[in-house]
Each structure stands twice: as C-alpha cells, then as structure tokens.
Design an enzyme around this catalytic site. Structure first.
Site, PDB file in Angstrom:
ATOM      1  N   GLU A 170       0.842  -1.198   0.000  1.00 53.85           N
ATOM      2  CA  GLU A 170       0.000   0.000   0.000  1.00 53.85           C
ATOM      3  C   GLU A 170       0.874   1.243   0.000  1.00 53.85           C
ATOM      4  OE1 GLU A 170      -3.271   0.390   2.712  1.00 53.85           O
ATOM      5  OE2 GLU A 170      -4.059  -1.608   2.253  1.00 53.85           O
ATOM      6  N   HIS A 175      -4.693   6.794  -0.086  1.00 55.37           N
ATOM      7  CA  HIS A 175      -3.868   5.587  -0.004  1.00 55.37           C
ATOM      8  C   HIS A 175      -4.424   4.549  -0.963  1.00 55.37           C
ATOM      9  CE1 HIS A 175      -6.976   4.569   3.004  1.00 55.37           C
ATOM     10  NE2 HIS A 175      -6.645   3.288   2.854  1.00 55.37           N
ATOM     11  N   HIS A 189      -5.333   0.428  -2.041  1.00 56.40           N
ATOM     12  CA  HIS A 189      -5.807  -0.864  -1.519  1.00 56.40           C
ATOM     13  C   HIS A 189      -5.540  -1.940  -2.567  1.00 56.40           C
ATOM     14  CE1 HIS A 189      -9.131   0.080   1.715  1.00 56.40           C
ATOM     15  NE2 HIS A 189      -7.938   0.499   2.085  1.00 56.40           N
ATOM     16  N   ASP A 212      -9.676   2.222   8.402  1.00 56.27           N
ATOM     17  CA  ASP A 212      -9.655   3.542   7.747  1.00 56.27           C
ATOM     18  C   ASP A 212     -10.654   4.487   8.406  1.00 56.27           C
ATOM     19  OD1 ASP A 212      -7.773   2.813   5.810  1.00 56.27           O
ATOM     20  OD2 ASP A 212      -9.322   2.119   4.413  1.00 56.27           O
TER      21      ASP A 212
HETATM   22 ZN   LIG Z   1      -7.431   1.576   3.665  1.00 58.66          ZN
END
Ligand SMILES: [Zn+2]
Length: 151
Positions: free
Chosen positions: A36, A98, A100, A111
C-alpha cells in the site's frame, strides 16, 4: 487544465487536478507483492468548494504493507507547511489518499476509525486507489460520505 470534478451531497464541487490523479494512479497494487502507498493532498478552499492541486508520495520512513499504510515520514507535514508558507496560507492540507490491493476499494473499518479520530474539524477529501477503480469521499468534520464523479 485537465481535472476531475466531484460533487458532494451538499452540492459542493471538488476539483482535482489531473497530475494528482496520475501520481495516485501510478501506485495501483497490480503485482502480488506491491505494498500500500499513501500520502496527503494539498489544495485550497474556494467558498464552499475544494480544489486539490498537489500531493505527497510515500517516503522511506512510512510503514507500508500489502494490507496497510501508516504515514510516519515527516516529509508529508513538511510539504504541507512549505505549500502553506509559499502560498501565503492559501494552500493547506486538504485530505489524504492511499491504495488498496482490491479492484474496487471501499474504506476498511480501520480507515474509518483512523479518519474519525485524526482528521481536523473541517472539510477534507479522501481517496482510496484500487486496482481498477477509486473510492472518493468527503469528511465534513464529523462524518464521511462518498462523492459522485460528474466530470
Ligand atoms: Zn485503507
């Protein structure tokens, strides 16, 4: 200038410049071992609308896993501070992004808990980049709603 336009349920427009999307897109986790990635977004408030103009990329001090990203590097905050000073306080920390490792991402419970405990009491943009599509959200200071792409 090319940009993506999103609309909130409160009729706010959110403009994201194309080069910001391009950078986020470049961190899609297409390979099995890709970790990630994440960073912050920088931009401006214009009346009730928001415009994202810049972002940070992951740094070597960030903690990156296949399923997890923890922003630890000081360069994210340093970039926000530099933009704020150079723009005479027009440009601010306006959100975070971000990736995934899923095709069509949605926020995890981690999150949601993170955002609720850490985001400031003002509007912020949230982006999760999946392998195929992106999830777009707006934090209004209390809660998170998904945004609709209109152009
Ligand atoms: Zn996440």
């Amino acid at each position: 200038m090319q940009q993506t336009v999103l609309r909130s349920s409160q009729d706010q427009l959110i403009l994201i410049e194309h080069q910001v999307i391009q950078v986020i897109d470049s961190f899609r986790q297409l390979k099995t071992l890709d970790k990630e990635a994440g960073g912050i977004m920088i931009g401006e408030y214009r009346d009730k609308h928001l415009r994202v103009t810049g972002l940070t990329r992951p740094g070597v001090l960030d903690h990156r896993y296949r399923n997890g990203f923890h922003r630890k590097s000081p360069h994210h905050q340093a970039y926000a501070t530099m933009c704020w000073i150079q723009s005479k306080s027009l440009q601010v920390w306006l959100g975070e992004w971000h990736s995934h490792p899923e095709d069509h991402p949605t926020p995890s419970s981690i999150d949601l808990d993170n955002w609720k405990s850490k985001l400031p009491n003002r509007h912020m943009i949230l982006i999760i980049q999946g392998r195929i599509s992106r999830w777009w959200g707006l934090w209004d200071g209390k809660s998170i709603t998904a945004l609709e792409v209109i152009g």
